[in-house]
Design a protein around this motif. Structure first.
Motif, PDB file in Angstrom:
ATOM      1  N   ALA A   1       0.850  -1.187   0.000  1.00 26.91           N
ATOM      2  CA  ALA A   1       0.000   0.000   0.000  1.00 26.91           C
ATOM      3  C   ALA A   1       0.886   1.237   0.000  1.00 26.91           C
ATOM      4  CB  ALA A   1      -0.903  -0.012   1.227  1.00 26.91           C
ATOM      5  N   PRO A   2       0.429   2.314  -0.641  1.00 30.41           N
ATOM      6  CA  PRO A   2       1.215   3.552  -0.607  1.00 30.41           C
ATOM      7  C   PRO A   2       1.315   4.071   0.824  1.00 30.41           C
ATOM      8  CG  PRO A   2      -0.841   3.839  -1.879  1.00 30.41           C
ATOM      9  CD  PRO A   2      -0.797   2.431  -1.375  1.00 30.41           C
ATOM     10  N   ASN A   3       2.415   4.748   1.087  1.00 30.62           N
ATOM     11  CA  ASN A   3       2.644   5.316   2.414  1.00 30.62           C
ATOM     12  C   ASN A   3       2.618   4.259   3.516  1.00 30.62           C
ATOM     13  OD1 ASN A   3       2.910   7.878   1.352  1.00 30.62           O
ATOM     14  ND2 ASN A   3       0.699   8.218   1.439  1.00 30.62           N
ATOM     15  N   GLU A   4       3.112   3.065   3.184  1.00 31.35           N
ATOM     16  CA  GLU A   4       3.189   1.996   4.177  1.00 31.35           C
ATOM     17  C   GLU A   4       4.472   1.208   3.934  1.00 31.35           C
ATOM     18  OE1 GLU A   4      -0.249  -0.647   5.592  1.00 31.35           O
ATOM     19  OE2 GLU A   4       0.855  -1.966   4.230  1.00 31.35           O
ATOM     20  N   ALA A   5       5.083   0.780   5.022  1.00 26.14           N
ATOM     21  CA  ALA A   5       6.261  -0.079   4.938  1.00 26.14           C
ATOM     22  C   ALA A   5       5.972  -1.344   5.727  1.00 26.14           C
ATOM     23  CB  ALA A   5       7.480   0.636   5.508  1.00 26.14           C
ATOM     24  N   THR A   6       6.517  -2.449   5.273  1.00 28.79           N
ATOM     25  CA  THR A   6       6.311  -3.716   5.970  1.00 28.79           C
ATOM     26  C   THR A   6       7.648  -4.413   6.192  1.00 28.79           C
ATOM     27  OG1 THR A   6       5.997  -4.947   3.909  1.00 28.79           O
ATOM     28  CG2 THR A   6       4.013  -4.047   4.963  1.00 28.79           C
ATOM     29  N   VAL A   7       7.661  -5.261   7.194  1.00 30.10           N
ATOM     30  CA  VAL A   7       8.837  -6.076   7.485  1.00 30.10           C
ATOM     31  C   VAL A   7       8.365  -7.414   8.040  1.00 30.10           C
ATOM     32  CG1 VAL A   7       9.233  -5.257   9.853  1.00 30.10           C
ATOM     33  CG2 VAL A   7      11.164  -6.019   8.481  1.00 30.10           C
ATOM     34  N   ASN A   8       9.120  -8.460   7.744  1.00 30.12           N
ATOM     35  CA  ASN A   8       8.818  -9.798   8.253  1.00 30.12           C
ATOM     36  C   ASN A   8       9.978 -10.240   9.133  1.00 30.12           C
ATOM     37  OD1 ASN A   8       9.082 -13.061   7.412  1.00 30.12           O
ATOM     38  ND2 ASN A   8       7.100 -12.338   8.074  1.00 30.12           N
ATOM     39  N   LEU A   9       9.700 -10.540  10.385  1.00 32.76           N
ATOM     40  CA  LEU A   9      10.727 -10.977  11.329  1.00 32.76           C
ATOM     41  C   LEU A   9      10.678 -12.486  11.507  1.00 32.76           C
ATOM     42  CD1 LEU A   9      10.397  -8.192  14.059  1.00 32.76           C
ATOM     43  CD2 LEU A   9      11.879  -8.251  12.042  1.00 32.76           C
ATOM     44  N   ASN A  10      11.840 -13.087  11.718  1.00 32.84           N
ATOM     45  CA  ASN A  10      11.945 -14.532  11.883  1.00 32.84           C
ATOM     46  C   ASN A  10      12.786 -14.885  13.096  1.00 32.84           C
ATOM     47  OD1 ASN A  10      10.668 -15.270   9.317  1.00 32.84           O
ATOM     48  ND2 ASN A  10      12.493 -14.416   8.376  1.00 32.84           N
ATOM     49  N   ALA A  11      12.530 -16.072  13.627  1.00 32.05           N
ATOM     50  CA  ALA A  11      13.408 -16.693  14.618  1.00 32.05           C
ATOM     51  C   ALA A  11      13.923 -17.971  13.973  1.00 32.05           C
ATOM     52  CB  ALA A  11      12.648 -17.018  15.900  1.00 32.05           C
ATOM     53  N   TYR A  12      15.121 -18.373  14.359  1.00 29.60           N
ATOM     54  CA  TYR A  12      15.747 -19.557  13.780  1.00 29.60           C
ATOM     55  C   TYR A  12      16.140 -20.510  14.906  1.00 29.60           C
ATOM     56  CZ  TYR A  12      16.002 -16.277   9.950  1.00 29.60           C
ATOM     57  OH  TYR A  12      15.661 -15.349   8.990  1.00 29.60           O
ATOM     58  N   LYS A  13      15.869 -21.813  14.716  1.00 29.89           N
ATOM     59  CA  LYS A  13      16.159 -22.808  15.759  1.00 29.89           C
ATOM     60  C   LYS A  13      17.203 -23.800  15.268  1.00 29.89           C
ATOM     61  CE  LYS A  13      15.099 -23.877  19.325  1.00 29.89           C
ATOM     62  NZ  LYS A  13      15.929 -23.513  20.474  1.00 29.89           N
ATOM     63  N   LEU A  14      18.237 -23.966  16.099  1.00 28.44           N
ATOM     64  CA  LEU A  14      19.225 -25.022  15.897  1.00 28.44           C
ATOM     65  C   LEU A  14      19.212 -25.910  17.137  1.00 28.44           C
ATOM     66  CD1 LEU A  14      22.281 -23.046  14.448  1.00 28.44           C
ATOM     67  CD2 LEU A  14      20.583 -24.394  13.194  1.00 28.44           C
ATOM     68  N   MET A  15      19.089 -27.204  16.911  1.00 32.31           N
ATOM     69  CA  MET A  15      19.166 -28.182  17.999  1.00 32.31           C
ATOM     70  C   MET A  15      20.386 -29.031  17.728  1.00 32.31           C
ATOM     71  SD  MET A  15      17.836 -29.248  20.751  1.00 32.31           S
ATOM     72  CE  MET A  15      18.392 -30.596  21.769  1.00 32.31           C
ATOM     73  N   ASP A  16      21.365 -28.960  18.612  1.00 29.81           N
ATOM     74  CA  ASP A  16      22.638 -29.659  18.414  1.00 29.81           C
ATOM     75  C   ASP A  16      23.237 -29.325  17.053  1.00 29.81           C
ATOM     76  OD1 ASP A  16      22.597 -30.903  20.929  1.00 29.81           O
ATOM     77  OD2 ASP A  16      21.375 -32.559  20.169  1.00 29.81           O
ATOM     78  N   GLY A  17      23.114 -28.050  16.655  1.00 27.81           N
ATOM     79  CA  GLY A  17      23.707 -27.575  15.418  1.00 27.81           C
ATOM     80  C   GLY A  17      22.898 -27.833  14.160  1.00 27.81           C
ATOM     81  N   MET A  18      21.767 -28.523  14.279  1.00 30.49           N
ATOM     82  CA  MET A  18      20.930 -28.834  13.118  1.00 30.49           C
ATOM     83  C   MET A  18      19.639 -28.024  13.186  1.00 30.49           C
ATOM     84  SD  MET A  18      22.775 -31.209  11.664  1.00 30.49           S
ATOM     85  CE  MET A  18      21.688 -31.972  10.516  1.00 30.49           C
ATOM     86  N   ARG A  19      19.131 -27.600  12.024  1.00 29.05           N
ATOM     87  CA  ARG A  19      17.858 -26.886  11.988  1.00 29.05           C
ATOM     88  C   ARG A  19      16.766 -27.782  12.555  1.00 29.05           C
ATOM     89  NH1 ARG A  19      17.937 -23.968   6.077  1.00 29.05           N
ATOM     90  NH2 ARG A  19      19.837 -22.787   6.457  1.00 29.05           N
ATOM     91  N   ALA A  20      15.866 -27.187  13.345  1.00 30.66           N
ATOM     92  CA  ALA A  20      14.872 -27.999  14.041  1.00 30.66           C
ATOM     93  C   ALA A  20      13.500 -27.346  14.047  1.00 30.66           C
ATOM     94  CB  ALA A  20      15.333 -28.252  15.478  1.00 30.66           C
ATOM     95  N   GLY A  21      12.476 -28.160  13.840  1.00 33.20           N
ATOM     96  CA  GLY A  21      11.095 -27.694  13.860  1.00 33.20           C
ATOM     97  C   GLY A  21      10.394 -28.064  15.151  1.00 33.20           C
ATOM     98  N   GLY A  22       9.232 -27.445  15.350  1.00 31.98           N
ATOM     99  CA  GLY A  22       8.399 -27.762  16.503  1.00 31.98           C
ATOM    100  C   GLY A  22       8.683 -26.940  17.742  1.00 31.98           C
ATOM    101  N   TYR A  23       9.487 -25.896  17.635  1.00 32.15           N
ATOM    102  CA  TYR A  23       9.801 -25.037  18.781  1.00 32.15           C
ATOM    103  C   TYR A  23       8.998 -23.750  18.656  1.00 32.15           C
ATOM    104  CZ  TYR A  23      13.593 -28.240  19.794  1.00 32.15           C
ATOM    105  OH  TYR A  23      14.312 -29.367  20.095  1.00 32.15           O
ATOM    106  N   THR A  24       8.490 -23.236  19.773  1.00 36.36           N
ATOM    107  CA  THR A  24       7.606 -22.072  19.781  1.00 36.36           C
ATOM    108  C   THR A  24       8.373 -20.809  20.166  1.00 36.36           C
ATOM    109  OG1 THR A  24       5.760 -23.498  20.397  1.00 36.36           O
ATOM    110  CG2 THR A  24       5.464 -21.132  20.753  1.00 36.36           C
ATOM    111  N   PHE A  25       8.076 -19.717  19.443  1.00 36.40           N
ATOM    112  CA  PHE A  25       8.723 -18.431  19.679  1.00 36.40           C
ATOM    113  C   PHE A  25       7.678 -17.336  19.778  1.00 36.40           C
ATOM    114  CE2 PHE A  25      11.635 -21.185  17.548  1.00 36.40           C
ATOM    115  CZ  PHE A  25      12.773 -21.055  18.313  1.00 36.40           C
ATOM    116  N   ALA A  26       7.948 -16.334  20.626  1.00 30.55           N
ATOM    117  CA  ALA A  26       7.055 -15.197  20.807  1.00 30.55           C
ATOM    118  C   ALA A  26       7.799 -13.912  20.470  1.00 30.55           C
ATOM    119  CB  ALA A  26       6.546 -15.148  22.247  1.00 30.55           C
ATOM    120  N   LEU A  27       7.102 -13.012  19.772  1.00 32.25           N
ATOM    121  CA  LEU A  27       7.641 -11.703  19.395  1.00 32.25           C
ATOM    122  C   LEU A  27       6.986 -10.651  20.276  1.00 32.25           C
ATOM    123  CD1 LEU A  27       9.209  -9.833  17.403  1.00 32.25           C
ATOM    124  CD2 LEU A  27       7.124  -9.839  15.991  1.00 32.25           C
TER     125      LEU A  27
END
Length: 176
Positions: A1-27
């Motif tokens: 939309a005009p006169n609007e800016a957006t950004v997408n924030l992420n969290a990243y999970k590593l379990m024992d050095g490997m990417r891992a799913g199923g972990y919950t994060f709050a912003l």
């Protein structure tokens, strides 16, 4: 939309050095001391690729300047075998307007880029042998054993023994 800016924030999970799913994060919005303010803006679970992608944040002309956020891992039932990364990951979003109505929002992650690193705590295993009604032969006999560890899904777990990856341990038990 005009006169609007957006950004997408992420969290990243590593379990024992490997990417891992199923972990919950709050912003959360953060105060000047980088502490969470109020309730979470959003909560997401990491995908199998280890990424938790929060809903898009939108800013208008009245929002120019810096906005502080922190991301926290939500651990409701901690696993005693895991060492959790309890840091609050800091993010600054800088919103600007070029004066001609063109808005931009740029996210700057502090230190490690929003990555949470959990590790399995080292464990130990001790085996003993007990011989019922020993004979002279069995009292001196060595016994061979094999131990296979399994992960929570029932798959053989990969272990590290002297720096090498193994799926089982072999050894001998002898009288001391």
């Amino acid at each position: 939309a005009p006169n609007e800016a957006t950004v997408n924030l992420n969290a990243y999970k590593l379990m024992d050095g490997m990417r891992a799913g199923g972990y919950t994060f709050a912003l959360y919005e953060a105060d000047s001391n980088w502490q969470p303010v109020g309730e979470p803006i959003d909560t997401k679970v990491s995908s199998s690729g280890g990424i938790a992608s929060f809903d898009v944040l939108s800013y208008g002309p009245e929002d120019t300047g810096d906005h502080r956020y922190v991301i926290a891992e939500v651990v409701e039932n901690p696993d005693p075998t895991i060492e959790y990364d309890t840091d609050l990951e800091r993010v600054t979003v800088t919103v600007s307007d070029d004066g001609a109505g063109n808005m931009s929002a740029v996210a700057g992650y502090h230190v490690d880029g929003g990555t949470f690193r959990n590790n399995t705590k080292p464990g130990s295993l001790k085996l003993t042998k007990n011989i019922v009604n020993p004979t002279m032969v069995s009292a001196e006999q060595e016994f061979t054993f094999r131990i296979t560890f399994f992960d929570r899904q029932g798959n053989p777990a990969v272990l590290r023994q002297a720096g090498e990856e193994v799926t089982s341990l072999r050894g001998m038990i002898a009288d001391e």
